[in-house]
Every structure is written in C-alpha cells, then in structure tokens.
Design a protein around this motif. Structure first.
Motif, short mmCIF file in Angstrom:
data_model
loop_
_atom_site.label_atom_id
_atom_site.label_comp_id
_atom_site.label_asym_id
_atom_site.label_seq_id
_atom_site.Cartn_x
_atom_site.Cartn_y
_atom_site.Cartn_z
N ASP A 151 36.14 40.28 16.85
CA ASP A 151 35.27 40.97 17.81
C ASP A 151 34.92 40.10 19.01
OD1 ASP A 151 33.61 39.13 16.66
OD2 ASP A 151 32.19 40.59 15.82
N GLY A 152 35.54 38.92 19.10
CA GLY A 152 35.31 38.04 20.24
C GLY A 152 34.25 36.98 20.03
N ASN A 153 33.47 37.07 18.98
CA ASN A 153 32.45 36.06 18.72
C ASN A 153 33.10 34.74 18.30
OD1 ASN A 153 30.16 37.65 19.28
ND2 ASN A 153 30.24 38.58 17.24
N VAL A 154 32.47 33.64 18.72
CA VAL A 154 32.97 32.30 18.39
C VAL A 154 31.85 31.51 17.72
CG1 VAL A 154 33.95 30.16 19.26
CG2 VAL A 154 34.60 32.34 20.32
N GLN A 155 32.13 31.04 16.52
CA GLN A 155 31.18 30.18 15.82
C GLN A 155 31.59 28.73 16.04
OE1 GLN A 155 28.27 30.85 13.89
NE2 GLN A 155 28.15 28.62 14.14
N ARG A 156 30.67 27.93 16.61
CA ARG A 156 30.97 26.55 16.97
C ARG A 156 30.39 25.61 15.90
NH1 ARG A 156 32.28 25.98 22.33
NH2 ARG A 156 31.25 23.93 22.48
N TRP A 157 31.26 25.11 15.03
CA TRP A 157 30.86 24.14 14.00
C TRP A 157 31.07 22.74 14.59
CZ3 TRP A 157 28.52 26.75 10.32
CH2 TRP A 157 28.95 28.04 10.01
N ILE A 158 30.10 22.29 15.40
CA ILE A 158 30.30 21.06 16.17
C ILE A 158 29.14 20.07 16.04
CG2 ILE A 158 31.78 22.23 17.85
CD1 ILE A 158 29.36 22.30 19.74
N GLU A 159 28.11 20.39 15.30
CA GLU A 159 26.96 19.51 15.21
C GLU A 159 27.23 18.38 14.21
OE1 GLU A 159 23.02 21.34 15.14
OE2 GLU A 159 24.02 23.29 15.30
N GLU A 160 27.00 17.14 14.67
CA GLU A 160 27.23 15.98 13.82
C GLU A 160 26.00 15.70 12.96
OE1 GLU A 160 28.80 12.57 15.72
OE2 GLU A 160 29.95 13.72 17.21
N PRO A 161 26.21 15.22 11.75
CA PRO A 161 25.07 14.95 10.86
C PRO A 161 24.26 13.76 11.36
CG PRO A 161 27.10 14.13 9.88
CD PRO A 161 27.50 14.89 11.12
N THR A 162 22.98 13.75 11.04
CA THR A 162 22.08 12.64 11.38
C THR A 162 21.74 11.89 10.10
OG1 THR A 162 21.13 13.92 13.20
CG2 THR A 162 19.89 12.00 12.43
N PRO A 163 21.99 10.58 10.07
CA PRO A 163 21.67 9.82 8.85
C PRO A 163 20.21 9.99 8.44
CG PRO A 163 22.95 8.49 10.37
CD PRO A 163 22.58 9.73 11.12
N GLY A 164 20.00 10.45 7.22
CA GLY A 164 18.66 10.65 6.71
C GLY A 164 17.99 11.92 7.17
N GLY A 165 18.69 12.70 8.01
CA GLY A 165 18.10 13.94 8.51
C GLY A 165 18.58 15.15 7.75
N GLU A 166 18.05 16.31 8.13
CA GLU A 166 18.45 17.56 7.50
C GLU A 166 19.82 18.00 8.02
OE1 GLU A 166 15.44 20.43 8.19
OE2 GLU A 166 13.92 19.41 6.96
N GLU A 167 20.49 18.85 7.24
CA GLU A 167 21.78 19.35 7.65
C GLU A 167 21.63 20.23 8.89
OE1 GLU A 167 25.50 21.04 5.23
OE2 GLU A 167 23.86 22.49 5.39
N PRO A 168 22.48 20.04 9.90
CA PRO A 168 22.39 20.86 11.10
C PRO A 168 22.65 22.33 10.79
CG PRO A 168 23.76 18.92 11.47
CD PRO A 168 23.52 19.00 10.00
N GLU A 169 22.29 23.18 11.71
CA GLU A 169 22.49 24.62 11.52
C GLU A 169 23.97 24.98 11.56
OE1 GLU A 169 21.14 28.89 13.56
OE2 GLU A 169 20.29 26.99 14.26
N SER A 170 24.73 24.29 12.42
CA SER A 170 26.17 24.54 12.53
C SER A 170 26.92 23.22 12.39
CB SER A 170 26.51 25.20 13.87
OG SER A 170 25.85 26.44 14.01
N PRO A 171 26.96 22.66 11.17
CA PRO A 171 27.53 21.32 10.97
C PRO A 171 29.05 21.31 11.10
CG PRO A 171 27.01 22.28 8.86
CD PRO A 171 26.49 23.24 9.90
N ALA A 172 29.56 20.22 11.66
CA ALA A 172 31.00 20.01 11.72
C ALA A 172 31.49 19.45 10.39
CB ALA A 172 31.35 19.05 12.86
#
Length: 240
Positions: A151-172
């Motif tokens: 349908d043309g939507n693009v999901q961008r899995w590009i967020e890098e993890p942060t040591p000791g932080g929470e998992e990003p919303e769209s993790p790579a």
C-alpha cells in the motif's frame, strides 16, 4: 454488593494476567538478524527475518544497508523463491583483505523485491539468508532496514540501540561480534608430536642395543672358535 465484589475480582484478575502474561497490547515484531551473535574474523550464514505487521497489505520490498564502519569483504545471497535481489557496492579505503586479496569495493546494500504474488502476507514472515565474512573487528554490526508494503507504507527499522537504555520503537537488526578464543593447548601429557618423537627415539635405542648385543655375541663366538683351533694345533695327534 455481591455484583460489585465480582466486578472488582474480575478487574484484579485481569490486571494480574496482563502484568504476568502480557495480554495487553503486545509489542510489535521487528526485523531481526539470526543468529544474533558471531565471531570476529569468521564466516557465517545469517538470515534477515522480516515479519509482516500490516493487517491488509503485504511486504513487497526489503532493503538492508550494511554498516559503513564495518565493511565485509565477501557477501553472497541465497535465492528466495519469488524474490529478486539487487546488490549495491561502494568504495573502501583502506582495502579489505580476503584470502590474500585486497578488495577496494564491498557490498553496501541488499534489496529484495517480490515478484508476482510472492510478497509477505499479513500474519506471515520471510527470511532472507546471506553468507558473510570475514567479519570485522568490531563489537556490533547494525543493519538499518527499510520494509516497504504493497500500500506504499514504509517501515524504517533504523534506530540504533543505546547501551543500558530501553529498546527503540523501530530498532535496526544488530549482530553482536565476539573476539575469537585462542586455540586450547593439549593437556594431560606430552603433545602428540613430542610423544611420536619419544616413541621413535625409544625404538631406535632398542634397535641399537640389540645390534650391539649381537656384535658382542658374534665376537665372543669368534674368540672361542679361535681358542679351540689353537688348542687343537698344540695337542699331538693320537698314534695309530
């Protein structure tokens, strides 16, 4: 009063189930690389696992970008039925060494595109296998990924993890690399080569000892024979 007690009990049970079992709003699945750990300087087979999160559209294209700070000299793909793959390369300096050859180009991006009706449908997932190596001397490799729907939507899995932080919303997808362990030294006695040398030396010593004993025995026999011959020469012959 009885109805209120039952309602409160039901709410309490629901809260416990949500906290323990996670029934409320499960976390969305995301693109991952499997296995998630490998050894530096080694080779491995990895699969980018792509789940479809849409209820109405199919995944028709997957783009995986290889990290610029961790070039890999050899990257090959496995055919996926119903999908084509395009390979983009980039220049690197210094070159990457693979089997004694200096490579000035490495794979920068892999793009899989569905043909016909081969897209990843709602409720399904697809794996895209690759072979890579030698793996770089880094702690992690982050593969930023774009997932395109019909349908043309693009999901961008590009967020890098942060040591000791929470998992990003769209993790790579992240591949963790560990240093290769040194070869274990043999234990419990001499090394095989040394043991073989000892066995050979023992065999040579035994053969030498037997040879010397034989020479001594032979010399003794000759001496006894000579003495007997000399004695027979000195004794007078018997009269007829």
């Amino acid at each position: 009063m009885i109805r209120l007690r039952r309602t409160a009990a039901a709410l309490a049970l629901g809260a416990v189930a949500t906290a323990v079992l996670g029934f409320a709003a499960p976390a969305s699945a995301h693109v991952s690389v499997n296995p998630q750990e490998a050894t530096q300087s080694g080779y491995g087979r990895f699969a980018f696992r792509v789940p479809n999160e849409s209820d109405t559209a199919s995944t028709t294209k997957v783009e995986v970008v290889l990290p610029e700070n961790a070039p890999v000299g050899s990257v090959s793909t496995m055919p996926v039925p119903g999908w084509t793959v395009a390979v983009e390369k980039r220049k690197v300096d210094p070159p990457v060494e693979v089997h004694g050859s200096q490579l000035t180009e490495v794979v920068a991006k892999l793009t899989w595109t569905a043909t016909g009706n081969a897209g990843v449908k709602p409720g399904e997932f697809q794996e895209f296998p690759v072979s890579m190596g030698p793996l770089p001397q880094v702690d992690t490799m982050v593969f930023k990924t774009l997932q395109t729907y019909s349908d043309g939507n693009v999901q961008r899995w590009i967020e890098e993890p942060t040591p000791g932080g929470e998992e990003p919303e769209s993790p790579a997808p992240v591949l963790t690399l560990t240093a290769a362990s040194p070869s274990a030294a043999p234990t419990g006695g001499a090394a095989p080569a040394q043991a073989d040398d000892d066995d050979d030396a023992e065999g040579v010593g035994l053969a030498t000892g037997l040879g010397i004993a034989g020479l001594v025995a032979g010399a003794g026999g000759l001496l006894l024979g000579g003495l007997a011959f000399a004695r027979s020469r000195r004794e007078p012959a018997p009269k007829a």
